[in-house]
Scaffold this motif. Structure first.
Motif, PDB file in Angstrom:
ATOM      1  N   MET A   1       0.849  -1.194   0.000  1.00 12.01           N
ATOM      2  CA  MET A   1       0.000   0.000   0.000  1.00 12.01           C
ATOM      3  C   MET A   1       0.877   1.233   0.000  1.00 12.01           C
ATOM      4  SD  MET A   1      -1.573   0.538   3.795  1.00 12.01           S
ATOM      5  CE  MET A   1      -0.318   0.412   5.031  1.00 12.01           C
ATOM      6  N   PRO A   2       0.616   2.146  -0.902  1.00 15.79           N
ATOM      7  CA  PRO A   2       1.502   3.313  -1.007  1.00 15.79           C
ATOM      8  C   PRO A   2       1.277   4.286   0.142  1.00 15.79           C
ATOM      9  CG  PRO A   2      -0.295   3.458  -2.593  1.00 15.79           C
ATOM     10  CD  PRO A   2      -0.503   2.203  -1.836  1.00 15.79           C
ATOM     11  N   PHE A   3       2.358   4.785   0.621  1.00 18.98           N
ATOM     12  CA  PHE A   3       2.296   5.780   1.693  1.00 18.98           C
ATOM     13  C   PHE A   3       2.406   7.178   1.116  1.00 18.98           C
ATOM     14  CE2 PHE A   3       4.152   2.364   4.367  1.00 18.98           C
ATOM     15  CZ  PHE A   3       3.120   2.293   5.242  1.00 18.98           C
ATOM     16  N   THR A   4       1.651   8.058   1.640  1.00 21.86           N
ATOM     17  CA  THR A   4       2.026   9.452   1.429  1.00 21.86           C
ATOM     18  C   THR A   4       3.021   9.777   2.525  1.00 21.86           C
ATOM     19  OG1 THR A   4       0.320  10.248   2.893  1.00 21.86           O
ATOM     20  CG2 THR A   4      -0.278  10.009   0.570  1.00 21.86           C
ATOM     21  N   ALA A   5       3.751  10.817   2.344  1.00 23.30           N
ATOM     22  CA  ALA A   5       4.750  11.172   3.352  1.00 23.30           C
ATOM     23  C   ALA A   5       4.079  11.414   4.698  1.00 23.30           C
ATOM     24  CB  ALA A   5       5.510  12.420   2.913  1.00 23.30           C
ATOM     25  N   ASP A   6       2.910  12.012   4.664  1.00 24.69           N
ATOM     26  CA  ASP A   6       2.201  12.318   5.908  1.00 24.69           C
ATOM     27  C   ASP A   6       1.756  11.049   6.617  1.00 24.69           C
ATOM     28  OD1 ASP A   6       2.552  14.949   5.680  1.00 24.69           O
ATOM     29  OD2 ASP A   6       0.527  15.388   4.887  1.00 24.69           O
ATOM     30  N   ALA A   7       1.165  10.161   5.816  1.00 26.88           N
ATOM     31  CA  ALA A   7       0.671   8.911   6.413  1.00 26.88           C
ATOM     32  C   ALA A   7       1.807   8.170   7.086  1.00 26.88           C
ATOM     33  CB  ALA A   7       0.021   8.053   5.349  1.00 26.88           C
ATOM     34  N   GLU A  87       9.291  -2.264  12.813  1.00 27.75           N
ATOM     35  CA  GLU A  87       8.177  -1.763  12.014  1.00 27.75           C
ATOM     36  C   GLU A  87       8.493  -0.367  11.497  1.00 27.75           C
ATOM     37  OE1 GLU A  87       4.412  -1.908  14.048  1.00 27.75           O
ATOM     38  OE2 GLU A  87       4.750  -4.000  14.592  1.00 27.75           O
ATOM     39  N   ILE A  88       9.015   0.447  12.388  1.00 22.69           N
ATOM     40  CA  ILE A  88       9.352   1.808  11.985  1.00 22.69           C
ATOM     41  C   ILE A  88      10.346   1.789  10.832  1.00 22.69           C
ATOM     42  CG2 ILE A  88      10.474   3.936  12.734  1.00 22.69           C
ATOM     43  CD1 ILE A  88       9.335   3.339  15.541  1.00 22.69           C
ATOM     44  N   ARG A  89      11.332   0.943  10.981  1.00 24.00           N
ATOM     45  CA  ARG A  89      12.334   0.855   9.920  1.00 24.00           C
ATOM     46  C   ARG A  89      11.708   0.404   8.608  1.00 24.00           C
ATOM     47  NH1 ARG A  89      16.859   1.979  12.167  1.00 24.00           N
ATOM     48  NH2 ARG A  89      17.356   1.138  14.220  1.00 24.00           N
ATOM     49  N   ALA A  90      10.833  -0.554   8.707  1.00 22.69           N
ATOM     50  CA  ALA A  90      10.192  -1.073   7.499  1.00 22.69           C
ATOM     51  C   ALA A  90       9.412   0.034   6.797  1.00 22.69           C
ATOM     52  CB  ALA A  90       9.269  -2.229   7.853  1.00 22.69           C
ATOM     53  N   ILE A  91       8.718   0.813   7.596  1.00 20.58           N
ATOM     54  CA  ILE A  91       7.940   1.905   7.000  1.00 20.58           C
ATOM     55  C   ILE A  91       8.857   2.888   6.279  1.00 20.58           C
ATOM     56  CG2 ILE A  91       6.528   3.917   7.548  1.00 20.58           C
ATOM     57  CD1 ILE A  91       5.364   2.239   9.872  1.00 20.58           C
ATOM     58  N   ARG A  92       9.942   3.209   6.935  1.00 21.74           N
ATOM     59  CA  ARG A  92      10.867   4.160   6.321  1.00 21.74           C
ATOM     60  C   ARG A  92      11.459   3.614   5.026  1.00 21.74           C
ATOM     61  NH1 ARG A  92      15.191   6.076  10.397  1.00 21.74           N
ATOM     62  NH2 ARG A  92      15.606   7.733   8.914  1.00 21.74           N
ATOM     63  N   GLU A  94      10.154   1.447   3.080  1.00 23.10           N
ATOM     64  CA  GLU A  94       9.081   1.485   2.089  1.00 23.10           C
ATOM     65  C   GLU A  94       9.022   2.876   1.429  1.00 23.10           C
ATOM     66  OE1 GLU A  94       5.660  -1.080   0.933  1.00 23.10           O
ATOM     67  OE2 GLU A  94       7.584  -1.342   1.888  1.00 23.10           O
ATOM     68  N   ARG A  95       9.075   3.852   2.264  1.00 27.82           N
ATOM     69  CA  ARG A  95       9.030   5.238   1.781  1.00 27.82           C
ATOM     70  C   ARG A  95      10.185   5.513   0.826  1.00 27.82           C
ATOM     71  NH1 ARG A  95       6.067   8.729   0.591  1.00 27.82           N
ATOM     72  NH2 ARG A  95       7.585  10.371   0.971  1.00 27.82           N
ATOM     73  N   ARG A  96      11.317   5.036   1.208  1.00 31.74           N
ATOM     74  CA  ARG A  96      12.524   5.283   0.410  1.00 31.74           C
ATOM     75  C   ARG A  96      12.380   4.653  -0.978  1.00 31.74           C
ATOM     76  NH1 ARG A  96      17.113   2.779  -0.603  1.00 31.74           N
ATOM     77  NH2 ARG A  96      16.414   0.953   0.552  1.00 31.74           N
ATOM     78  N   ILE A  97      11.910   3.388  -0.977  1.00 38.85           N
ATOM     79  CA  ILE A  97      11.752   2.701  -2.255  1.00 38.85           C
ATOM     80  C   ILE A  97      10.745   3.418  -3.141  1.00 38.85           C
ATOM     81  CG2 ILE A  97      10.946   0.570  -3.317  1.00 38.85           C
ATOM     82  CD1 ILE A  97      12.045  -0.855  -0.795  1.00 38.85           C
ATOM     83  N   GLN A  98       9.681   3.844  -2.496  1.00 35.70           N
ATOM     84  CA  GLN A  98       8.663   4.565  -3.260  1.00 35.70           C
ATOM     85  C   GLN A  98       9.240   5.838  -3.860  1.00 35.70           C
ATOM     86  OE1 GLN A  98       5.154   5.361  -0.964  1.00 35.70           O
ATOM     87  NE2 GLN A  98       4.811   3.160  -0.665  1.00 35.70           N
ATOM     88  N   ALA A  99       9.995   6.543  -3.057  1.00 38.74           N
ATOM     89  CA  ALA A  99      10.574   7.793  -3.533  1.00 38.74           C
ATOM     90  C   ALA A  99      11.494   7.516  -4.712  1.00 38.74           C
ATOM     91  CB  ALA A  99      11.341   8.477  -2.410  1.00 38.74           C
ATOM     92  N   ARG A 100      12.255   6.419  -4.578  1.00 40.71           N
ATOM     93  CA  ARG A 100      13.181   6.115  -5.669  1.00 40.71           C
ATOM     94  C   ARG A 100      12.413   5.764  -6.938  1.00 40.71           C
ATOM     95  NH1 ARG A 100      16.478   0.907  -4.927  1.00 40.71           N
ATOM     96  NH2 ARG A 100      14.444   0.127  -5.534  1.00 40.71           N
ATOM     97  N   ASN A 101      11.365   4.951  -6.770  1.00 42.58           N
ATOM     98  CA  ASN A 101      10.575   4.575  -7.932  1.00 42.58           C
ATOM     99  C   ASN A 101       9.923   5.780  -8.568  1.00 42.58           C
ATOM    100  OD1 ASN A 101      11.329   2.018  -7.515  1.00 42.58           O
ATOM    101  ND2 ASN A 101       9.365   1.293  -6.671  1.00 42.58           N
ATOM    102  N   ALA A 102       9.594   6.749  -7.718  1.00 45.44           N
ATOM    103  CA  ALA A 102       8.970   7.948  -8.246  1.00 45.44           C
ATOM    104  C   ALA A 102       9.985   8.787  -9.020  1.00 45.44           C
ATOM    105  CB  ALA A 102       8.369   8.783  -7.126  1.00 45.44           C
ATOM    106  N   GLY A 103      11.240   8.464  -8.865  1.00 47.11           N
ATOM    107  CA  GLY A 103      12.233   9.099  -9.728  1.00 47.11           C
ATOM    108  C   GLY A 103      13.114  10.124  -9.042  1.00 47.11           C
ATOM    109  N   GLY A 154      14.392  -3.904  -2.695  1.00 47.22           N
ATOM    110  CA  GLY A 154      15.038  -3.084  -1.675  1.00 47.22           C
ATOM    111  C   GLY A 154      16.009  -3.858  -0.804  1.00 47.22           C
ATOM    112  N   ASP A 155      16.009  -5.191  -0.914  1.00 42.93           N
ATOM    113  CA  ASP A 155      16.949  -5.979  -0.113  1.00 42.93           C
ATOM    114  C   ASP A 155      18.368  -5.805  -0.637  1.00 42.93           C
ATOM    115  OD1 ASP A 155      15.048  -6.885   1.522  1.00 42.93           O
ATOM    116  OD2 ASP A 155      15.019  -8.956   0.790  1.00 42.93           O
TER     117      ASP A 155
END
Lengths: 291, 460
Positions: A1-7, A87-92, A94-103, A154-155
């Motif tokens: 599930m995609p995170f927004t930065a706020d979420a 969990e916190i690390r996993a969330i972060r 996730e965010r990083r990967i998303q940001a990278r995919n976003a370019g 991301g691994d």
């Protein structure tokens, strides 16, 4: 599930709060265990071993059982707290990967990269076996992945790539795995290379996802004398090495001797490598000892 | 290598915190944060550049209020600290469990020992204690140098400002990492072995000889087993009667008394009736004519109530089961009347199958017992000789010591170039002579004894 930065931020905040309470809980448990342990010690000091053993034995057994109960509770809650941190690390991540995919790729300087490589290794979750005989899971310490294991996006992996003249095992990050071609797409961790490699599965070795705890699970570590592949300090390449000393605490690193023709003995002086970057060696026909 | 140095100092700090928290006691119970501030203090004293990363973030979080909470920047450090805690908890847990297992096994063994009692060597006891103690302490302080550490900790916790102490601790902690590996795989198998062998090798005590004598005296007396019980209704009647009585007792003694009683009389009454049918009224009359009413009633026929009171006692014996009894009494009566020879019946007794079996068993028993007694006597002899020998050896030992003393005196005298007095010389000579005398005596004793004693018990 995609995170927004706020979420993501709110989720993390929530967990941090949780963690805060857990830490306090841990403390209360520790105080309680403390009390019981002191009792045990006192009762031991009072009684000389040979006389009146039976009542002493009864009392001691009672104390010990109480202490065990305490330690179980304490263990449970500690695991919970550590789970939250993960969990916190996993969330972060996730965010990083998303940001990278976003370019929007953040560029990291080499020094910062090296720091990151180190710190991610240090904060890799620690595996602590519940019982002495517990079998550590795959990808914990020296335990290799199962043959069918596919590294997730991301691994971190060690990847055998063709360099300019020879093949090197490099530190890389999985972009994706293509099940139809059975090939990985990996990114060199070193941003300066800016290379994306497509590699077959046998050229990719997933790195451990957990550290093994030498105090409780020494059997999940490479023993002294094992031939391994280890990340040469201050580089992003893996080379053949011999374990000179296994870690004795969870925070300690392996001490390894790299195979290195530059030295008269054929080996480098002992160097420290984190658990995460020491993996069992693949069939080694192409391993060279040059960086 | 500088990295390595960093590591070890880190380790020392970490360890210190861990054990510190288990050992510091009273202050902690009353005030949780006191321990943490203590820890921070001692850490800041160490002032290793890298330590700031390992400062107990955990404790600082404890002192924050809810609004401040935990920040992302705390996470890494906190994780390591929590992992450390987890590891130590798990280690403690395992040690406690091990301790429990130990305790129970020790307790079991203790039970066994106290039963088998005598003949336990000191060595064995020592082994047990040794095994018992260190683990005990391990469980509590989680270190193989518990007492030492404990003391050290006590000092530091009281005045944690003193730098040398802290260093000392880290040194101890450093050396600690090697010592457990050397200590842990403790193999007490050789000790067990020697403990088990020990009773066979110790000197023969007067107690042992006494025990042998007692054994001989008890074993040589087997007359009890040689008695042949007289013929009678040992099993057919007494046992069934006892069984019935037992059952009666087991059942409700008050309510069912009559019923069971009637059962009993029914059971025996059957025989009674049969007896009447076998021995008809005429026979009865003949028998009663022959035997007087007040004749001796056989011992084993005391259960009068089972029969009708109107029956004359003799007639009770006219049952099938009582035929032997009747036979006996008839015989007795006839002998008294002068009609039969007294010995006639005894001969007929002897061709009994059971009797021959009994005799056979008795013969075997006698043979075995004789053998045992001779062996015991042999053993006793050997033991006595050996004890003599031991006494001699002891004397020789003291004589040896005396001789050595005199020799030392002699050497001293030579060194000082003072001639020995005549008295001293005489003493020395007499010592030597005495010793030779003892040695001769020892040689006079038969030599093969040693082997015989060694194998004595097994050949038996």
């Amino acid at each position: 599930m995609p995170f927004t930065a706020d979420a993501a931020a709110t989720q993390i905040q929530e967990r941090l709060k949780n963690l805060y309470h857990l830490v306090h809980e841990i403390e209360t448990h520790r105080v309680r265990s403390e009390h019981n342990l002191n009792n045990i010690m006192k009762s031991y000091e009072k009684v000389t071993p040979e006389d009146k053993v039976s009542p002493y034995y009864q009392q001691k057994l009672k104390n010990l059982n109480a202490a065990i109960g305490d330690s179980q509770q304490e263990e449970e809650i500690l695991r919970k707290a550590l789970g939250k941190i993960n969990e916190i690390r996993a969330i972060r991540n996730e965010r990083r990967i998303q940001a990278r995919n976003a370019g929007n790729k953040e560029t990291i300087r080499r020094g910062a990269l090296m720091k990151m490589v180190l710190s991610t290794a240090q904060t890799l979750p620690l595996y602590v076996g519940k019982t002495p005989g517990a079998k550590p899971p795959p990808l914990c310490g020296a335990i290799p992945a199962e043959p069918t294991y596919i590294a997730k996006m991301g691994d971190m992996v060690a990847a055998l790539v063709k360099g300019s003249e020879e093949e090197d095992w490099i530190l890389a990050e999985v972009v994706q795995f293509n099940p139809t071609t059975n090939k990985y797409e990996v990114d060199d961790i070193d941003e300066e290379q800016k290379d994306r490699h497509i590699l077959s599965r046998r050229r990719v070795v997933p790195l451990p996802l957990m550290r093994a705890n030498p105090e409780t699970d020494p059997h999940a570590l490479f023993p002294k004398g094992s031939i391994v592949m280890a990340l040469y300090p201050q580089t992003t390449c893996f080379y053949k090495a011999v374990v000179n000393q296994s870690p004795t605490t969870a925070t300690e690193e392996y001490e390894v001797l790299f195979e290195d023709a530059n030295y008269a003995s054929g080996y480098s002086p002992p160097l420290n490598v984190a658990q995460r970057y020491v993996i069992s060696i693949k069939e080694s026909k192409k391993n060279k000892s040059q960086c | 290598m500088s990295g390595k140095g960093k590591q070890s100092s880190k380790k020392a700090v970490v360890k210190m915190r861990e054990s510190g928290k288990t050992v510091q006691s009273s202050a902690l119970n009353s005030d949780a944060s006191a321990e943490n501030t203590d820890a921070t203090k001692s850490l800041s004293i160490l002032k290793v550049a890298d330590n700031s990363r390992l400062l107990p973030r955990y404790s600082s979080i404890l002192q924050r209020n809810v609004e401040e909470g935990i920040g992302m920047e705390d996470l890494d450090t906190l994780q390591l600290e929590l992992e450390m805690l987890l590891s130590s908890v798990v280690v403690r847990h395992r040690m406690l469990q091990e301790e429990i297992a130990n305790l129970s096994s020790v307790e079991e063994r203790r039970d066994k020992r106290s039963k088998s009692g005598k003949g336990l060597s000191l060595l064995d006891k020592k082994v047990r204690e040794e095994k018992f103690k260190p683990k005990e302490l391990n469980a509590k302080t989680q270190s193989p140098l518990p007492l030492k550490l404990f003391k050290q900790k006590a000092i530091t916790s009281s005045n944690s400002q003193v730098i040398p102490n802290v260093h000392e601790i880290s040194r101890i902690e450093g050396s600690k990492s090697e010592s457990p590996k050397l200590l842990l795989p403790k193999n007490d198998t050789p000790n067990k072995f020697w403990a088990s062998v020990d009773p066979y090798c110790t000197d023969i005590m007067s107690d042992d000889i006494k025990l042998l004598e007692e054994l001989i005296s008890t074993h040589s007396d087997i007359n009890d087993f040689k008695k042949v019980p007289p013929l009678g209704r040992h099993y057919s009647l007494i046992w069934t009667h006892n069984d019935l009585l037992q059952e009666e007792d087991a059942a409700n003694p008050n309510r069912d008394k009559k019923k069971s009683r009637s059962d009993m009389s029914l059971l025996v009454g059957k025989n009674d009736k049969k007896a009447h049918s076998i021995a008809g009224p005429l026979t009865q009359r003949l028998v009663s004519a022959l035997l007087e009413e007040n004749v001796y009633v056989a011992n084993n026929n005391t259960d009068n109530k089972l029969f009708r009171d109107s029956d004359p006692p003799v007639l009770r014996d006219l049952t099938i089961q009582n035929s032997i009894n009747l036979e006996l009494r008839m015989h007795k009566e006839l002998v008294e009347q002068g009609i039969l020879e007294p010995d006639a019946q005894k001969k007929s007794q002897e061709d009994d199958e059971i009797l021959t079996e009994i005799k056979r068993c008795q013969q075997e028993l006698t043979a075995l017992s004789n053998h045992n007694v001779t062996q015991l006597k042999r053993l006793l002899n050997l033991a006595q000789e050996e004890s003599k020998r031991q006494a001699l050896k002891r004397k020789i030992g003291t004589a040896d010591n005396e001789v050595i003393e005199h020799y030392k005196k002699l050497i001293l005298a030579k060194q000082r170039k003072i001639p020995l007095t005549k008295k001293e010389q005489e003493k020395a000579w007499s010592c030597l002579r005495e010793r030779e005398n003892f040695l001769d005596q020892l040689n006079m004793l038969p030599h093969n004894n040693v082997e015989l004693i060694g194998f004595g018990p097994t050949t038996n």
